[in-house]
Design a protein around this motif. Structure first.
Motif, PDB file in Angstrom:
ATOM      1  N   LYS A 208       0.833  -1.204   0.000  1.00  0.00           N
ATOM      2  CA  LYS A 208       0.000   0.000   0.000  1.00  0.00           C
ATOM      3  C   LYS A 208       0.870   1.259   0.000  1.00  0.00           C
ATOM      4  CE  LYS A 208      -3.481   2.562   2.652  1.00  0.00           C
ATOM      5  NZ  LYS A 208      -4.080   3.123   1.420  1.00  0.00           N
ATOM      6  N   ALA A 209       1.898   1.280   0.842  1.00  0.00           N
ATOM      7  CA  ALA A 209       2.777   2.451   0.918  1.00  0.00           C
ATOM      8  C   ALA A 209       3.422   2.720  -0.437  1.00  0.00           C
ATOM      9  CB  ALA A 209       3.840   2.248   1.992  1.00  0.00           C
ATOM     10  N   LEU A 210       3.858   1.659  -1.100  1.00  0.00           N
ATOM     11  CA  LEU A 210       4.513   1.827  -2.404  1.00  0.00           C
ATOM     12  C   LEU A 210       3.513   2.245  -3.473  1.00  0.00           C
ATOM     13  CD1 LEU A 210       7.056   1.574  -4.133  1.00  0.00           C
ATOM     14  CD2 LEU A 210       6.461  -0.826  -4.513  1.00  0.00           C
ATOM     15  N   SER A 211       2.409   1.535  -3.586  1.00  0.00           N
ATOM     16  CA  SER A 211       1.426   1.821  -4.632  1.00  0.00           C
ATOM     17  C   SER A 211       0.873   3.227  -4.516  1.00  0.00           C
ATOM     18  CB  SER A 211       0.278   0.804  -4.576  1.00  0.00           C
ATOM     19  OG  SER A 211       0.742  -0.497  -4.867  1.00  0.00           O
ATOM     20  N   ASP A 212       0.574   3.653  -3.290  1.00  0.00           N
ATOM     21  CA  ASP A 212       0.030   5.002  -3.089  1.00  0.00           C
ATOM     22  C   ASP A 212       1.052   6.071  -3.471  1.00  0.00           C
ATOM     23  OD1 ASP A 212      -2.279   3.864  -2.187  1.00  0.00           O
ATOM     24  OD2 ASP A 212      -1.992   4.380  -0.073  1.00  0.00           O
ATOM     25  N   ASP A 213       2.322   5.837  -3.136  1.00  0.00           N
ATOM     26  CA  ASP A 213       3.323   6.889  -3.340  1.00  0.00           C
ATOM     27  C   ASP A 213       3.785   6.992  -4.785  1.00  0.00           C
ATOM     28  OD1 ASP A 213       4.860   8.947  -1.929  1.00  0.00           O
ATOM     29  OD2 ASP A 213       6.588   7.818  -2.660  1.00  0.00           O
ATOM     30  N   VAL A 214       3.756   5.903  -5.516  1.00  0.00           N
ATOM     31  CA  VAL A 214       4.179   5.933  -6.918  1.00  0.00           C
ATOM     32  C   VAL A 214       3.378   6.965  -7.713  1.00  0.00           C
ATOM     33  CG1 VAL A 214       3.976   4.570  -9.054  1.00  0.00           C
ATOM     34  CG2 VAL A 214       5.207   3.654  -7.095  1.00  0.00           C
ATOM     35  N   ASN A 215       2.120   7.136  -7.360  1.00  0.00           N
ATOM     36  CA  ASN A 215       1.263   8.080  -8.082  1.00  0.00           C
ATOM     37  C   ASN A 215       1.740   9.523  -7.970  1.00  0.00           C
ATOM     38  OD1 ASN A 215      -0.565   6.141  -9.054  1.00  0.00           O
ATOM     39  ND2 ASN A 215      -1.675   6.134  -7.120  1.00  0.00           N
ATOM     40  N   ASP A 216       2.422   9.845  -6.871  1.00  0.00           N
ATOM     41  CA  ASP A 216       2.885  11.215  -6.666  1.00  0.00           C
ATOM     42  C   ASP A 216       4.376  11.396  -6.942  1.00  0.00           C
ATOM     43  OD1 ASP A 216       0.384  12.244  -5.876  1.00  0.00           O
ATOM     44  OD2 ASP A 216       0.665  11.488  -3.838  1.00  0.00           O
ATOM     45  N   THR A 217       5.059  10.341  -7.358  1.00  0.00           N
ATOM     46  CA  THR A 217       6.503  10.436  -7.566  1.00  0.00           C
ATOM     47  C   THR A 217       6.867   9.967  -8.987  1.00  0.00           C
ATOM     48  OG1 THR A 217       6.766   8.296  -6.432  1.00  0.00           O
ATOM     49  CG2 THR A 217       7.099  10.299  -5.130  1.00  0.00           C
ATOM     50  N   LYS A 254       2.408   5.972   8.965  1.00  0.00           N
ATOM     51  CA  LYS A 254       2.567   7.288   8.355  1.00  0.00           C
ATOM     52  C   LYS A 254       4.036   7.690   8.314  1.00  0.00           C
ATOM     53  CE  LYS A 254       1.107  12.126   8.665  1.00  0.00           C
ATOM     54  NZ  LYS A 254       0.322  13.142   9.436  1.00  0.00           N
ATOM     55  N   THR A 255       4.759   7.417   9.400  1.00  0.00           N
ATOM     56  CA  THR A 255       6.189   7.737   9.452  1.00  0.00           C
ATOM     57  C   THR A 255       6.948   6.992   8.361  1.00  0.00           C
ATOM     58  OG1 THR A 255       6.061   8.087  11.830  1.00  0.00           O
ATOM     59  CG2 THR A 255       8.247   7.724  10.894  1.00  0.00           C
ATOM     60  N   PHE A 256       6.634   5.702   8.217  1.00  0.00           N
ATOM     61  CA  PHE A 256       7.283   4.899   7.185  1.00  0.00           C
ATOM     62  C   PHE A 256       6.933   5.411   5.796  1.00  0.00           C
ATOM     63  CE2 PHE A 256       7.367   1.408   4.141  1.00  0.00           C
ATOM     64  CZ  PHE A 256       8.658   0.915   4.321  1.00  0.00           C
ATOM     65  N   ALA A 257       5.657   5.707   5.566  1.00  0.00           N
ATOM     66  CA  ALA A 257       5.204   6.174   4.255  1.00  0.00           C
ATOM     67  C   ALA A 257       5.872   7.497   3.882  1.00  0.00           C
ATOM     68  CB  ALA A 257       3.688   6.312   4.239  1.00  0.00           C
ATOM     69  N   GLU A 258       6.036   8.388   4.864  1.00  0.00           N
ATOM     70  CA  GLU A 258       6.682   9.671   4.590  1.00  0.00           C
ATOM     71  C   GLU A 258       8.154   9.478   4.218  1.00  0.00           C
ATOM     72  OE1 GLU A 258       5.958  11.844   8.148  1.00  0.00           O
ATOM     73  OE2 GLU A 258       3.974  12.558   7.501  1.00  0.00           O
ATOM     74  N   ALA A 259       8.824   8.552   4.881  1.00  0.00           N
ATOM     75  CA  ALA A 259      10.225   8.268   4.569  1.00  0.00           C
ATOM     76  C   ALA A 259      10.349   7.639   3.181  1.00  0.00           C
ATOM     77  CB  ALA A 259      10.825   7.358   5.631  1.00  0.00           C
ATOM     78  N   LEU A 260       9.432   6.736   2.867  1.00  0.00           N
ATOM     79  CA  LEU A 260       9.438   6.121   1.542  1.00  0.00           C
ATOM     80  C   LEU A 260       9.210   7.174   0.460  1.00  0.00           C
ATOM     81  CD1 LEU A 260       9.523   3.548  -0.203  1.00  0.00           C
ATOM     82  CD2 LEU A 260       7.041   3.344   0.155  1.00  0.00           C
ATOM     83  N   HIS A 261       8.331   8.134   0.752  1.00  0.00           N
ATOM     84  CA  HIS A 261       8.092   9.227  -0.201  1.00  0.00           C
ATOM     85  C   HIS A 261       9.369  10.027  -0.441  1.00  0.00           C
ATOM     86  CE1 HIS A 261       6.044  12.443  -2.340  1.00  0.00           C
ATOM     87  NE2 HIS A 261       6.701  13.292  -1.575  1.00  0.00           N
ATOM     88  N   GLU A 262      10.135  10.270   0.601  1.00  0.00           N
ATOM     89  CA  GLU A 262      11.398  10.998   0.461  1.00  0.00           C
ATOM     90  C   GLU A 262      12.327  10.259  -0.502  1.00  0.00           C
ATOM     91  OE1 GLU A 262      14.140  14.089   1.181  1.00  0.00           O
ATOM     92  OE2 GLU A 262      12.073  13.926   1.887  1.00  0.00           O
ATOM     93  N   ILE A 263      12.417   8.942  -0.347  1.00  0.00           N
ATOM     94  CA  ILE A 263      13.246   8.118  -1.229  1.00  0.00           C
ATOM     95  C   ILE A 263      12.738   8.195  -2.664  1.00  0.00           C
ATOM     96  CG2 ILE A 263      13.891   5.739  -1.797  1.00  0.00           C
ATOM     97  CD1 ILE A 263      15.362   6.547   0.659  1.00  0.00           C
ATOM     98  N   ASN A 264      11.456   7.966  -2.844  1.00  0.00           N
ATOM     99  CA  ASN A 264      10.896   7.907  -4.194  1.00  0.00           C
ATOM    100  C   ASN A 264      10.949   9.253  -4.907  1.00  0.00           C
ATOM    101  OD1 ASN A 264      10.286   5.180  -4.024  1.00  0.00           O
ATOM    102  ND2 ASN A 264       8.224   5.525  -3.258  1.00  0.00           N
ATOM    103  N   GLU A 265      10.642  10.329  -4.192  1.00  0.00           N
ATOM    104  CA  GLU A 265      10.676  11.644  -4.842  1.00  0.00           C
ATOM    105  C   GLU A 265      12.101  12.009  -5.249  1.00  0.00           C
ATOM    106  OE1 GLU A 265      10.169  16.103  -3.331  1.00  0.00           O
ATOM    107  OE2 GLU A 265       8.228  15.077  -3.504  1.00  0.00           O
ATOM    108  N   TYR A 266      13.051  11.728  -4.386  1.00  0.00           N
ATOM    109  CA  TYR A 266      14.453  12.030  -4.710  1.00  0.00           C
ATOM    110  C   TYR A 266      14.883  11.274  -5.962  1.00  0.00           C
ATOM    111  CZ  TYR A 266      19.544  12.174  -4.351  1.00  0.00           C
ATOM    112  OH  TYR A 266      20.881  12.347  -4.633  1.00  0.00           O
ATOM    113  N   LEU A 267      14.602   9.975  -6.011  1.00  0.00           N
ATOM    114  CA  LEU A 267      15.014   9.166  -7.159  1.00  0.00           C
ATOM    115  C   LEU A 267      14.265   9.584  -8.421  1.00  0.00           C
ATOM    116  CD1 LEU A 267      15.275   5.647  -5.477  1.00  0.00           C
ATOM    117  CD2 LEU A 267      17.163   7.154  -6.136  1.00  0.00           C
TER     118      LEU A 267
END
Length: 407
Positions: A208-217, A254-267
């Protein structure tokens, strides 16, 4: 959250390696391995292209099966796409070779390929490469960095990042590496991203964390409008941080999802800024939209416009191209209410107000657009939603690279 030095080997228990298998390139490394000392929960998102590479089909099968993953084998130079049953069989051969070399289950070996479409892999070199990787793997920063370099094709630099977070008193690390420079377009774009974490987390929460964040990164970047056959983002979690298990409903999610977003947005931004032939990262933010979807549609349309990208390459504040791209996006807005700004480290300047040009300095606009990172902000004055997309300028270099890519 703290950004730390490193990539896929930053998290506990993860090792990496690279080797020169001479699959296509004769003068550089072209295979990489990521290995976890213990089996991992795995999640993945993949290309929306109907034409999918054999490795994409293989990885989708692994992720869907619920199997624990323990290794990723990646090659550059040949994409293993449009290769039929023979190409898919080579995925099994690669997984079997990794299983034998590492003493793990072949069902948990993920595979990534990037490069020329339509060619069969030299499986003998792949198998030999797997054995070499298994012997060279370790958990050093250097090995992680070399692995990130080995998966590049037309990329000009490796792309990696790592962050640390606290989860119920335990330090959790997430690291990642990616490649991508051409054939990059929203909806999973040839883009590969591999993320590792020592977090203890359920498969459901990980996916879920990955699928949700891919849409914004990753789904908000574009280089050339071509959605690849090989796009893959794979996330592995081995639990070695020994934190309280993260679930979708837990406070730590939420903490994990925010950190994953940092990784994905940077890449994602690194991929966009390293577009083939590019000289600048082009960021577009739409604010004041009535819905998130409207903001995304408008931002994507601007960042994908070849005319706008060419104007950025020429450091030309040709704002009519941006308004035009917004107009054909399919999103509804009032062009006579749009404000547009350009900004970079050289400053910020307003170009249009309520759909018409203001009295601005062309010289200052050119200075702002001459930087390595350039941003356009469009305010459509409809509501409170916003979205950001990333791309790059379009130069003669793009044609030079792609006119003779196979040779």
């Amino acid at each position: 959250m703290k950004i730390i030095e490193g990539g896929v080997t930053a998290a506990k228990g993860f090792e990496a390696a690279s080797t020169a298998a001479k699959i296509k390139y004769q003068d550089r490394t072209d295979m990489a391995m990521i290995y976890s000392q213990v089996p991992c929960e795995c999640a993945g998102t993949f290309t929306t292209n109907v034409v999918k590479a054999a490795c994409v089909k293989w990885d989708q099968q692994v992720v869907k099966s619920g199997a624990k993953a323990q290794a990723v084998i990646v090659n550059s130079g040949i994409a293993n796409a449009c290769t039929g049953a023979e190409g898919f069989g080579y995925c099994k051969d690669t997984a079997d070779a990794a299983a034998e070399a590492l003493g793990i289950n072949a069902d948990g070996v993920l595979i990534g390929s990037t490069g020329v479409i339509g060619k069969q892999l030299p499986i003998d070199r792949i198998v030999a490469g797997v054995k070499a990787l298994a012997e060279k793997k370790n958990d050093t920063l250097a090995n992680g960095t070399e692995a990130a370099k080995a998966i590049m094709t037309t990329d000009t630099c490796e792309k990696q990042i790592a962050v640390e977070i606290e989860v119920a008193g335990k330090t959790v690390t997430i690291g990642g590496m990616a490649k991508g420079s051409g054939m990059i377009h929203p909806n999973m774009c040839t883009m590969l991203s591999f993320i590792t974490t020592d977090a203890a987390i359920t498969k459901e929460a990980l996916q879920k964390a990955l699928s949700d964040d891919v849409n914004d990164t990753y789904n908000m970047i574009s280089v050339d409008g071509d959605t690849s056959t090989n796009d893959s983002v794979v996330l592995l979690a081995n639990g070695m941080a020994e934190n309280e298990v993260i679930t979708v409903d837990s406070e730590s999610y939420k903490t994990f999802a925010e950190a994953l977003h940092e990784i994905n947005e940077y890449l994602a931004k690194k991929i966009a800024g390293d577009g083939e032939g590019a000289t600048a990262l082009f960021e577009v933010t739409v604010v004041g939209a009535d819905t998130k979807e409207t903001a995304k549609t408008l931002a994507k349309s601007i960042v994908c416009s070849n005319l706008t990208k060419a104007a950025i390459a020429g450091h030309d504040a040709n704002w009519g191209r941006i308004l035009c791209a917004m107009g054909y996006s399919g999103a509804q807005f009032d062009p006579e209410k749009v404000d547009l700004f350009f900004e970079s480290k050289a400053g910020k300047i307003q170009i249009i107000e309520n759909g018409t040009a203001v009295d601005y300095s062309e010289e200052k606009a050119t200075e702002i657009l001459s930087q390595e990172e350039v941003k356009a902000v469009a305010d459509v004055k409809m509501g409170s939603e916003s979205a950001t997309a990333w791309g790059c300028d379009l130069t003669h270099g793009y044609i030079d690279i792609n006119a003779d890519y196979r040779s």
